[in-house]
Design an enzyme around this catalytic site. Structure first.
Site, PDB file in Angstrom:
ATOM      1  N   SER A  87      14.075 -32.670 -68.027  1.00 18.22           N
ATOM      2  CA  SER A  87      14.758 -31.377 -68.050  1.00 18.22           C
ATOM      3  C   SER A  87      14.356 -30.582 -66.817  1.00 18.22           C
ATOM      4  CB  SER A  87      14.380 -30.597 -69.305  1.00 18.22           C
ATOM      5  OG  SER A  87      14.733 -29.242 -69.120  1.00 18.22           O
ATOM      6  N   HIS A 147      18.522 -33.880 -67.335  1.00 19.92           N
ATOM      7  CA  HIS A 147      18.897 -33.001 -68.442  1.00 19.92           C
ATOM      8  C   HIS A 147      19.017 -31.564 -67.920  1.00 19.92           C
ATOM      9  CE1 HIS A 147      18.928 -32.020 -72.803  1.00 19.92           C
ATOM     10  NE2 HIS A 147      18.233 -30.933 -72.473  1.00 19.92           N
ATOM     11  N   ASP A 204      19.727 -27.735 -68.938  1.00 11.36           N
ATOM     12  CA  ASP A 204      19.724 -26.802 -70.064  1.00 11.36           C
ATOM     13  C   ASP A 204      20.492 -25.543 -69.712  1.00 11.36           C
ATOM     14  OD1 ASP A 204      18.083 -28.041 -72.160  1.00 11.36           O
ATOM     15  OD2 ASP A 204      16.519 -28.018 -70.633  1.00 11.36           O
ATOM     16  N   MET A 234      21.833 -21.955 -70.968  1.00 14.50           N
ATOM     17  CA  MET A 234      21.545 -20.938 -71.997  1.00 14.50           C
ATOM     18  C   MET A 234      22.278 -19.652 -71.659  1.00 14.50           C
ATOM     19  SD  MET A 234      17.454 -21.430 -72.255  1.00 14.50           S
ATOM     20  CE  MET A 234      16.702 -23.061 -72.351  1.00 14.50           C
ATOM     21  N   HIS A 250      23.134 -29.955 -71.694  1.00  6.01           N
ATOM     22  CA  HIS A 250      22.810 -29.438 -73.027  1.00  6.01           C
ATOM     23  C   HIS A 250      23.240 -27.979 -73.092  1.00  6.01           C
ATOM     24  CE1 HIS A 250      19.282 -28.489 -76.047  1.00  6.01           C
ATOM     25  NE2 HIS A 250      20.481 -28.321 -76.591  1.00  6.01           N
ATOM     26  N   MET A 263      23.463 -24.677 -74.727  1.00 11.66           N
ATOM     27  CA  MET A 263      22.923 -23.800 -75.778  1.00 11.66           C
ATOM     28  C   MET A 263      23.654 -22.478 -75.642  1.00 11.66           C
ATOM     29  SD  MET A 263      18.969 -24.914 -75.319  1.00 11.66           S
ATOM     30  CE  MET A 263      19.288 -25.573 -73.703  1.00 11.66           C
ATOM     31  N   MET A 304      16.685 -31.313 -81.908  1.00 11.85           N
ATOM     32  CA  MET A 304      15.734 -30.394 -81.269  1.00 11.85           C
ATOM     33  C   MET A 304      14.409 -30.460 -82.012  1.00 11.85           C
ATOM     34  SD  MET A 304      17.180 -29.045 -78.658  1.00 11.85           S
ATOM     35  CE  MET A 304      15.770 -28.014 -78.242  1.00 11.85           C
ATOM     36  N   ASP A 317      14.366 -33.519 -78.030  1.00 12.90           N
ATOM     37  CA  ASP A 317      14.175 -32.538 -76.962  1.00 12.90           C
ATOM     38  C   ASP A 317      13.258 -31.428 -77.456  1.00 12.90           C
ATOM     39  OD1 ASP A 317      14.474 -30.752 -74.847  1.00 12.90           O
ATOM     40  OD2 ASP A 317      16.607 -30.363 -75.206  1.00 12.90           O
TER      41      ASP A 317
END
Ligand code: DX5
Ligand code: ZN
Length: 213
Positions: free
Chosen positions: A9, A34, A36, A38, A67, A69, A139, A174
């Site tokens: 990540s 990866h 992330d 957000m 990913h 979120m 998660m 993760d």
């Protein structure tokens, strides 16, 4: 046994040197990267988004594991695909009533599709979708931040998913993954590991990645 997919990540990377941070983990044996994303709503933090994925895609051929979120992921999925994401993982909790259409949307662009569940979400909610998706992301911390402690109870969802999924489903974990928690997850049936701080805070990325397998 199939190979474990290691997906560092970049949340814990040095963003001033993102290109070299990505090249270094790739050279050290990473299979995927990866990313992330957000939005400050679905999780209490804001990270990176579409322009960053675009820049990464321009500069590397590595598989981009994205990913999301974020709330209302369906609004942005095509932008991420256009930017270069290879896999889009969205959260079950962000769009419980729109799961089928979101799976179709991602598949219509020939990209891989994953669904993630937060620590308090039961794995059974994903049973209706397992045959239609490529990956389940379990998660093992509350999403939002790197560097948190692994929640052991979450790992018990791995066999529940595995026993009810087609053989080719990728089961990814993760959050709080290190050399010890990685072994717990792979022994329970996970075949993809996301690790942020454990890899990027290490002095030797290769040794860190090898210690996960
Ligand atoms: C957390 C993110 C993770 C995070 C993991 O919300 O989804 O990918 O970067 O970080 P570590 O490996 O440090 O727990
Ligand atoms: Zn993540």
């Amino acid at each position: 046994m199939s190979k474990t997919i290691i997906s560092p990540s970049i949340l814990s990377a040095n963003f001033m040197n993102l290109q070299s941070e990505i090249d270094a983990v790739e050279k050290a044996g990473a299979n995927w990267i990866h990313i992330d994303v957000m939005d400050g709503h679905f999780v209490p933090n804001i990270s990176i988004g579409i322009p960053v994925v675009k820049s990464i895609r321009k500069n590397t051929n590595i598989f981009l594991d994205t990913h999301l979120m974020i709330e209302n992921p369906e609004k942005y999925i095509e932008n991420f695909i256009e930017a270069g994401s290879d896999l889009i993982t969205f959260h079950y909790e962000a769009c419980e009533n729109k799961i089928v259409e979101i799976i179709k949307l991602i598949k219509s662009h020939n990209r891989k599709v994953g669904i993630s569940i937060k620590p308090k979400t039961e794995p059974e909610v994903l049973f209706p979708y397992l045959k239609d998706i490529d990956l389940v992301l379990i998660m093992t911390v509350e999403p939002g931040f790197g560097g948190q402690d692994f929640i052991h109870d979450c790992a018990l969802k791995i066999p529940t998913i595995k026993e009810n999924a087609p053989d080719n489903l990728i089961i990814q974990v993760d959050g709080g993954i290190n050399n010890l928690t990685a072994k717990i997850c792979t022994s329970l049936g996970a075949n993809s590991l996301v690790a942020g701080s454990y890899i990027y805070k290490a002095t030797d990325y290769k040794k860190a990645i090898e210690s996960l397998i």
